[in-house]
Design a protein around this motif. Structure first.
Motif, PDB file in Angstrom:
ATOM      1  N   HIS A  92       0.866  -1.216   0.641  1.00 21.47           N
ATOM      2  CA  HIS A  92       0.175   0.290  -0.328  1.00 21.47           C
ATOM      3  C   HIS A  92       0.704   1.544  -0.165  1.00 21.47           C
ATOM      4  CE1 HIS A  92      -3.322  -2.322   0.816  1.00 21.47           C
ATOM      5  NE2 HIS A  92      -3.416  -3.027   0.931  1.00 21.47           N
ATOM      6  N   LYS A 148       1.639   9.364  -1.268  1.00 17.33           N
ATOM      7  CA  LYS A 148      -0.154   9.659  -1.847  1.00 17.33           C
ATOM      8  C   LYS A 148       0.064  11.547  -1.691  1.00 17.33           C
ATOM      9  CE  LYS A 148      -3.220   6.370   0.314  1.00 17.33           C
ATOM     10  NZ  LYS A 148      -3.503   5.772   0.840  1.00 17.33           N
ATOM     11  N   ARG A 149       0.622  11.947  -0.647  1.00 20.06           N
ATOM     12  CA  ARG A 149       1.148  13.439  -0.994  1.00 20.06           C
ATOM     13  C   ARG A 149       1.726  13.546  -2.537  1.00 20.06           C
ATOM     14  NH1 ARG A 149       2.596  13.073   3.891  1.00 20.06           N
ATOM     15  NH2 ARG A 149       4.868  13.169   3.900  1.00 20.06           N
ATOM     16  N   ASN A 150       2.870  13.047  -2.627  1.00 18.11           N
ATOM     17  CA  ASN A 150       3.792  12.810  -4.566  1.00 18.11           C
ATOM     18  C   ASN A 150       2.843  13.093  -5.138  1.00 18.11           C
ATOM     19  OD1 ASN A 150       5.607  14.938  -1.765  1.00 18.11           O
ATOM     20  ND2 ASN A 150       6.932  12.878  -1.675  1.00 18.11           N
ATOM     21  N   THR A 198       2.513   4.691   1.270  1.00 22.63           N
ATOM     22  CA  THR A 198       2.325   5.584   2.065  1.00 22.63           C
ATOM     23  C   THR A 198       1.602   6.650   2.236  1.00 22.63           C
ATOM     24  OG1 THR A 198       4.421   6.601   1.639  1.00 22.63           O
ATOM     25  CG2 THR A 198       4.007   4.595   2.846  1.00 22.63           C
ATOM     26  N   ALA A 199       1.506   7.461   2.846  1.00 18.43           N
ATOM     27  CA  ALA A 199       0.984   9.408   2.687  1.00 18.43           C
ATOM     28  C   ALA A 199       1.887  10.471   2.322  1.00 18.43           C
ATOM     29  CB  ALA A 199       0.849   9.582   4.474  1.00 18.43           C
ATOM     30  N   ARG A 200       2.900   9.725   2.091  1.00 18.27           N
ATOM     31  CA  ARG A 200       4.573  10.505   1.768  1.00 18.27           C
ATOM     32  C   ARG A 200       4.071  10.360   0.450  1.00 18.27           C
ATOM     33  NH1 ARG A 200      10.692   9.690   1.846  1.00 18.27           N
ATOM     34  NH2 ARG A 200      11.508  11.508   1.254  1.00 18.27           N
TER      35      ARG A 200
END
Length: 62
Positions: A49, A55-57, A51-53
């Motif tokens: 999955h 998804k932000r990038n 990661t949030a990082r």
């Protein structure tokens, strides 16, 4: 002459045993390499999955 023939057969036996050892070693190495290659080619990629990082990038299209 008999001793010479006996010594010659002993030398030839040693050479033959060395040759047989080399063939068996090559066969074993081939089996090891084959198993490693089969392991590499039959691997399935792992799904992870994001990661949030990540998804932000990334640019996500909705």
């Amino acid at each position: 002459m008999k001793k010479f023939v006996f010594d010659l057969t002993e030398v030839i036996k040693d050479i033959w045993n060395g040759f047989v050892w080399l063939v068996e070693a090559a066969e074993e190495l081939g089996e090891i390499a084959g198993r490693k290659f089969a392991d590499i080619t039959t691997r399935t990629p792992k799904l992870t999955h994001a990661t949030a990082r990540v998804k932000r990038n990334c640019v996500l299209d909705d």
